[in-house]
Design a protein around this motif. Structure first.
Motif, mmCIF file in Angstrom:
data_model
loop_
_atom_site.group_PDB
_atom_site.id
_atom_site.type_symbol
_atom_site.label_atom_id
_atom_site.label_comp_id
_atom_site.label_asym_id
_atom_site.label_seq_id
_atom_site.Cartn_x
_atom_site.Cartn_y
_atom_site.Cartn_z
ATOM 1 N N ALA A 290 3.358 -0.406 -9.657
ATOM 2 C CA ALA A 290 3.848 0.093 -11.225
ATOM 3 C C ALA A 290 2.720 -0.035 -11.838
ATOM 4 O O ALA A 290 2.943 1.262 -12.805
ATOM 5 C CB ALA A 290 4.997 -0.832 -11.652
ATOM 6 N N LEU A 291 1.949 -0.573 -11.807
ATOM 7 C CA LEU A 291 0.999 -1.314 -12.922
ATOM 8 C C LEU A 291 -0.177 0.017 -12.378
ATOM 9 O O LEU A 291 -1.146 0.429 -13.281
ATOM 10 C CB LEU A 291 -0.095 -2.336 -13.547
ATOM 11 N N ILE A 292 -0.356 -0.110 -11.064
ATOM 12 C CA ILE A 292 -1.565 1.249 -10.793
ATOM 13 C C ILE A 292 -1.574 2.491 -11.084
ATOM 14 O O ILE A 292 -2.465 3.163 -11.382
ATOM 15 C CB ILE A 292 -1.922 0.579 -8.742
ATOM 16 N N GLU A 293 0.132 2.352 -10.850
ATOM 17 C CA GLU A 293 0.094 4.116 -11.010
ATOM 18 C C GLU A 293 0.242 4.480 -12.356
ATOM 19 O O GLU A 293 -0.761 5.147 -13.062
ATOM 20 C CB GLU A 293 2.016 4.411 -10.883
ATOM 21 N N ARG A 294 0.292 3.294 -13.366
ATOM 22 C CA ARG A 294 0.661 3.481 -14.961
ATOM 23 C C ARG A 294 -0.858 3.936 -15.050
ATOM 24 O O ARG A 294 -1.240 5.124 -15.734
ATOM 25 C CB ARG A 294 1.437 2.441 -15.384
ATOM 26 N N SER A 295 -2.036 3.229 -14.741
ATOM 27 C CA SER A 295 -3.018 2.821 -15.392
ATOM 28 C C SER A 295 -3.748 3.956 -14.328
ATOM 29 O O SER A 295 -4.946 5.009 -14.732
ATOM 30 C CB SER A 295 -3.759 1.664 -14.868
ATOM 31 N N SER A 296 -3.740 4.503 -13.294
ATOM 32 C CA SER A 296 -4.416 5.317 -12.513
ATOM 33 C C SER A 296 -3.754 6.846 -13.666
ATOM 34 O O SER A 296 -4.716 7.650 -13.583
ATOM 35 C CB SER A 296 -3.825 5.834 -11.157
ATOM 36 N N ASP A 297 -2.703 6.909 -14.337
ATOM 37 C CA ASP A 297 -2.387 8.132 -14.447
ATOM 38 C C ASP A 297 -2.849 7.945 -15.541
ATOM 39 O O ASP A 297 -3.176 9.488 -16.399
ATOM 40 C CB ASP A 297 -0.735 8.332 -14.521
#
Length: 308
Positions: A290-297
């Protein structure tokens, strides 16, 4: 054998330098078991402080606060607790410093043309040989450009290849090898794109990564195993979280500095992001997806904006 081609230097056409992962990472150890102990000890102190604060909070709820016991969660305890939490962050960043610097410098290089352009015109085996880190004692066998007959002793009666050992690592992608028959000679491991010998058991890369990006992968491969073996699950995840967030900050800073809309930079940044996502998630043991997706987005939006 020879260590430089014949003829006069002025007669030879200039050849563009081919960059390899070892130009960006020398294979040195970036984290240590001792550093893992220091990080673990810092977290143990915080855990003890957590327990004390929990007991003090329970005492406040049970007995209330009076002039006689208002020290329970007073300013001294709170300030001490805050300092301990900050010191843990500092300890982790200090112990991870060499790894963070290597990854951050690799990211910067991976966005440039020389460091961020995948190799072309070199087959995977030669590319692996050129990118390998050589040291005395490493086992070697004939490479794809071997042309020295049975200088290595040839195959044994069972058909097994002869295996030698590196006795000296020389400049300009040369190594001296001693074979089992006692012969010692110098061979190319990338000089002029030729590979007379190669490490025994070397595996060609599955994906054509740019040299600086491969260097990031090599540095992570060389470090995450040690961290995993010497830290508990929580502290290992903390290390990856710090590495991930700081790397995203570096990528964002670099993209913000160059909003030229260069599609090559955007492509290179996306390639870096893909590799970091895989390593930092660590099959669920690292940064939560979830954190990876937020940062990536958030970073992808910046990359898209740079193309407008």
């Amino acid at each position: 054998n020879y260590e430089h081609s014949g003829g006069h230097g002025g007669d030879k056409p200039l050849v563009a330098k081919i960059f390899h992962p070892k130009d960006f990472y020398d294979g040195s150890q970036l984290v240590s078991a001792e550093g893992c102990v220091r990080m673990s000890n810092a977290c143990k102190i915080k855990e003890q402080m957590d327990q004390m604060v929990t007991r003090l909070e329970a005492a406040e709820r049970e007995h209330g606060v009076t002039p006689e016991n208002d020290w329970t969660l007073g300013e001294t305890v709170t300030n001490t607790y805050d300092r301990i939490k900050k010191s843990i962050q500092v300890t982790f960043e200090l112990e991870l410093g060499p790894l963070l610097n290597q990854v951050h410098n690799g990211i910067r290089a991976a966005l440039t043309e020389v460091g961020g352009t995948p190799p072309v015109g070199i087959d995977p085996v030669r590319r692996a040989v050129m990118g390998a880190h050589y040291e005395v004692g490493m086992q070697m066998v004939r490479g794809p450009d071997w042309k020295w007959g049975n200088q290595d002793g040839g195959k044994d009666p069972e058909g097994k290849v002869s295996v030698g050992s590196v006795v000296e690592v020389k400049p300009n992608s040369w190594v001296k090898v001693r074979w089992s028959n006692g012969t010692e000679e110098s061979y190319r491991v990338g000089n002029e794109g030729m590979c007379d010998v190669m490490p025994f058991g070397i595996e060609a890369p599955e994906e054509d990564l740019a040299p600086a990006l491969q260097a990031i992968v090599d540095a992570l491969d060389n470090s995450l195993g040690l961290l995993r073996n010497n830290l508990d699950d929580r502290n290992f995840a903390t290390c990856l979280r710090i590495t991930w967030l700081s790397s995203i900050d570096v990528l964002q800073e670099l993209i913000n500095e160059d909003m030229s809309g260069d599609v090559h930079i955007v492509r290179r940044a996306n390639a870096v992001l893909r590799q970091l996502r895989t390593y930092m998630h660590a099959d669920g043991a690292g940064v939560p997806m979830a954190l990876i997706e937020r940062s990536s987005d958030a970073l992808k939006r910046i990359l898209e904006a740079s193309l407008m």
